[in-house]
Design a protein around this motif. Structure first.
Motif, PDB file in Angstrom:
ATOM      1  N   UNK A  94       1.924   3.275  -5.961  1.00  0.00           N
ATOM      2  CA  UNK A  94       2.685   2.108  -5.822  1.00  0.00           C
ATOM      3  C   UNK A  94       1.688   0.673  -5.855  1.00  0.00           C
ATOM      4  N   UNK A  95       2.103  -0.228  -5.447  1.00  0.00           N
ATOM      5  CA  UNK A  95       1.233  -1.330  -5.636  1.00  0.00           C
ATOM      6  C   UNK A  95       0.139  -1.521  -4.567  1.00  0.00           C
ATOM      7  N   UNK A  96       0.150  -0.888  -3.644  1.00  0.00           N
ATOM      8  CA  UNK A  96      -0.985  -1.107  -2.833  1.00  0.00           C
ATOM      9  C   UNK A  96      -1.773   0.153  -3.077  1.00  0.00           C
ATOM     10  N   UNK A  97      -1.531   1.325  -3.595  1.00  0.00           N
ATOM     11  CA  UNK A  97      -2.163   2.227  -3.818  1.00  0.00           C
ATOM     12  C   UNK A  97      -3.015   1.957  -5.169  1.00  0.00           C
ATOM     13  N   UNK A  98      -2.308   1.266  -6.096  1.00  0.00           N
ATOM     14  CA  UNK A  98      -2.889   0.842  -7.390  1.00  0.00           C
ATOM     15  C   UNK A  98      -4.307  -0.046  -7.125  1.00  0.00           C
ATOM     16  N   UNK A  99      -4.132  -1.084  -5.951  1.00  0.00           N
ATOM     17  CA  UNK A  99      -4.889  -1.775  -5.801  1.00  0.00           C
ATOM     18  C   UNK A  99      -6.332  -1.137  -4.872  1.00  0.00           C
TER      19      UNK A  99
END
Length: 223
Positions: A64-69
């Motif tokens: 997700x967004x947090x994992x991608x960052x």
């Protein structure tokens, strides 16, 4: 190893090192993957994490967004919920290897927000060689399939999590998957993705269902 210079959806096969000795070799090679278009907009590849000797492998959809960052799987809201559910199910976190069927974040921009989009079949198929390579390094006792995308990647498009969730099954259940994922004598348990709990109208009931399914996996570990 020579890598093809391309941004088309070629699949991950040309990028997965055939001489990888361990998960660290795979993890080091994964950032170079250009097997589908998702790498173009994602911040980074998000490979699996955990010990190669983990007794449980949990496979989700995509970062997700947090994992991608952050570059790590299951560190966002769904990951925190999964950790709580794992604890409630009595499974030790250090016994788990976490990964996703698709290694890049697929999203749509709405203003400054990046809205999750479910990977298409082409992304699942393109990324499958990474999942196969991971499983070649793992020997779990239990495989937990989290959600429909992971089920399609591991069990084929006809598998329905809602019909078979929480039911111990032999793994794998076909000759083709036995060649791709040689992890016998593992057992399989399918359940919903923790993000489905976060989206549910009745989160408490959905959460209890997730814990119940994971408890089945925990009992398999206990023999």
């Amino acid at each position: 190893m020579t890598r093809p210079d391309t941004t088309t959806t070629t699949g991950a096969d040309p990028y997965v090192p055939t001489d990888a000795a361990d998960l660290a070799d795979l993890r080091a090679a994964a950032p170079g993957c250009r097997g589908c278009d998702l790498h173009q907009d994602a911040t980074q590849v998000v490979f699996g994490r955990g010990d190669a000797d983990a007794r449980v492998v949990m496979v989700g959809e995509q970062p997700g967004d947090v994992e991608d960052r952050q570059g790590l799987p299951f560190v966002g809201p769904a990951g925190h919920l999964l950790r709580r559910a794992v604890d409630d199910a009595g499974i030790a976190a250090d016994q788990i290897y976490l990964t996703n069927a698709v290694k890049h974040f697929r999203f749509q921009l709405k203003g400054s927000r990046r809205i999750h989009q479910t990977p298409d079949r082409v992304h699942i198929v393109a990324c499958r060689p990474w999942l196969v390579a991971e499983f070649a390094m793992l020997r779990p006792e239990v495989v937990v399939v989290l959600g429909a995308t992971a089920a399609k990647a591991l069990l084929g498009p006809s598998f329905r999590v809602t019909r078979s969730r929480g039911v111990p099954m032999p793994w794998p259940d076909s000759a083709q998957r036995a060649r791709d994922f040689p992890v016998a004598p593992a057992r399989l348990v399918a359940t919903i993705h923790p993000s489905a709990v976060l989206r549910a109208d009745d989160r408490e009931t959905a959460y209890r269902g997730l814990v119940a399914d994971l408890t089945v996996a925990g009992k398999l570990l206990a023999g």
